[in-house]
Design an enzyme around this catalytic site. Structure first.
Site, PDB file in Angstrom:
ATOM      1  CB  THR A 180      -0.857   0.043   1.291  1.00 64.81           C
ATOM      2  OG1 THR A 180      -1.371  -1.246   1.565  1.00 64.81           O
ATOM      3  CG2 THR A 180      -1.995   1.014   1.185  1.00 64.81           C
ATOM      4  CB  VAL A 209     -13.472  -4.457  -0.446  1.00 68.69           C
ATOM      5  CG1 VAL A 209     -13.293  -2.999  -0.023  1.00 68.69           C
ATOM      6  CG2 VAL A 209     -14.514  -4.560  -1.557  1.00 68.69           C
ATOM      7  CG  ASP A 211      -6.522  -1.498   4.740  1.00 66.42           C
ATOM      8  OD1 ASP A 211      -5.947  -0.457   5.120  1.00 66.42           O
ATOM      9  OD2 ASP A 211      -5.947  -2.362   4.067  1.00 66.42           O
ATOM     10  CB  THR A 229       0.810  -0.206   4.765  1.00 63.91           C
ATOM     11  OG1 THR A 229       1.255  -1.159   3.794  1.00 63.91           O
ATOM     12  CG2 THR A 229       1.915  -0.004   5.791  1.00 63.91           C
ATOM     13  N   GLY A 230      -0.490  -3.115   5.259  1.00 57.98           N
ATOM     14  CA  GLY A 230      -0.322  -4.461   5.794  1.00 57.98           C
ATOM     15  C   GLY A 230      -1.444  -5.366   5.335  1.00 57.98           C
ATOM     16  CB  ILE A 231      -2.864  -8.494   6.725  1.00 55.69           C
ATOM     17  CG1 ILE A 231      -1.519  -9.223   6.667  1.00 55.69           C
ATOM     18  CG2 ILE A 231      -4.005  -9.439   6.327  1.00 55.69           C
ATOM     19  CD1 ILE A 231      -1.215  -9.877   5.359  1.00 55.69           C
ATOM     20  N   GLY A 232      -4.851  -6.237   4.878  1.00 51.77           N
ATOM     21  CA  GLY A 232      -6.053  -5.411   4.930  1.00 51.77           C
ATOM     22  C   GLY A 232      -7.113  -5.948   5.866  1.00 51.77           C
TER      23      GLY A 232
END
Length: 317
Positions: A180, A209, A211, A229-232
């Site tokens: 992201t 979708v 985050d 940012t990271g695992i949504g």
């Protein structure tokens, strides 16, 4: 012109598990530092927070090594679908686009929607908006992302995500990335804004979708601004950005709000990072993953997080 407060700026290019050597680190550092310098100069010359955030996101989207705009990862069907949002802390308006294709800078569509009655559009609605705005069709596919997808297709998409940074030795590695880009800015009038943009996880189910176009991943008000940012899915489950901003609004310091939120996240085994600013100019960033690709301007000089190896929260006044 006279600045009422010292502008501050922090940006990120994603989070992940490895930069795999100094070559990758230096290249990412140079990219982030140049963008910070250019956007901070805009703030010094009177740009407001939203203008600075949009410009920073545009530049990050245009940098092929980051997973947003040009260089976005491919979903399971080989298509690029991007999401982006912006939140103006002064107006309290959140706007964004979800799973939009064939545009160069999704953040520009999010900016347009700031003045719309319908402020978050997805899929066909976002595509129709692009046509209305006469945005030229653009293909953000890069050779590295195509090669990455092709190799994963041969293995029936065993990895859960694509590489966070598109470098030859990294994009094709087995290390999962969390890609992201984001910007949080405090302008000379003391106003805050946050923006976030992504190409998604890579290899994901069509219609998933992220985050990045939710207040869970991007949020700002008069008191603070946060981009995640990271695992949504982890960010959504923690409602991370909004949670931090609400805690600051309720009287907690930014440092304490981030510390509490990341302590909770570690207990829940979350995998992500975040950058943040408050109205006093405090800069903060945190991570539960190994690497957070972030850089900032604290009013005096540019710094970054690229050799920050521990998992403690950092604050910078």
């Amino acid at each position: 012109m006279t600045l009422q407060v010292q502008p501050k700026l922090i940006i990120h290019g994603g989070a992940g598990s490895s930069l795999q050597g100094k070559g990758g680190l230096i290249a990412v550092r140079n990219s982030l530092s140049k963008i910070v310098a250019d956007v901070y100069n805009l703030l010094l010359n009177g740009a407001n927070a939203t203008e600075a955030v949009v410009r920073g996101c545009q530049m990050l989207e245009d940098e092929p090594r980051f997973n947003a705009g040009t260089g976005s990862v491919l979903q399971s069907d080989g298509q690029i679908r991007m999401s982006a949002s912006i939140m103006d802390g002064t107006t309290g308006r959140f706007s964004g686009v979800i799973n939009v294709s064939r545009v160069k800078n999704p953040i520009e569509m999010a900016l347009f929607l700031q003045s719309s009655d319908d402020r978050v559009l997805s899929d066909y609605g976002a595509a129709e908006l692009a046509r209305e705005l006469q945005i030229p069709s653009y293909n953000g596919l890069t050779d590295l992302r195509l090669q990455e997808w092709t190799l994963e297709r041969q293995g029936n998409f065993q990895r859960t995500m694509a590489g966070v940074v598109a470098e030859p030795e990294m994009a094709l590695s087995s290390n999962a990335g969390r890609g992201t880009i984001g910007v949080v800015a405090l302008d000379g009038d003391g106003k805050l804004a946050a923006g976030t943009s992504t190409g998604g996880k890579g290899f994901e189910r069509i219609g998933r979708v992220s985050d990045s176009a939710m207040p869970a991943g991007n949020y700002a008000n008069f008191h603070a601004g946060v981009s995640c940012t990271g695992i949504g899915e982890d960010i959504i489950d923690e409602c991370l950005a909004a949670k931090v901003v609400v805690r600051v609004t309720d009287g907690m310091s930014l440092q304490d709000a981030m510390q509490k939120s990341f302590t909770e996240a570690r207990k829940n085994n979350r995998d992500f990072g975040a950058i943040a600013l408050d109205a006093t100019g405090m800069i903060s960033y945190g991570k539960t993953c190994e690497v957070l690709l972030a850089a900032y301007h604290n009013g005096e000089n540019i710094g970054d997080t690229l050799e920050w190896n521990d998992q403690e929260l950092i604050g910078n006044g």
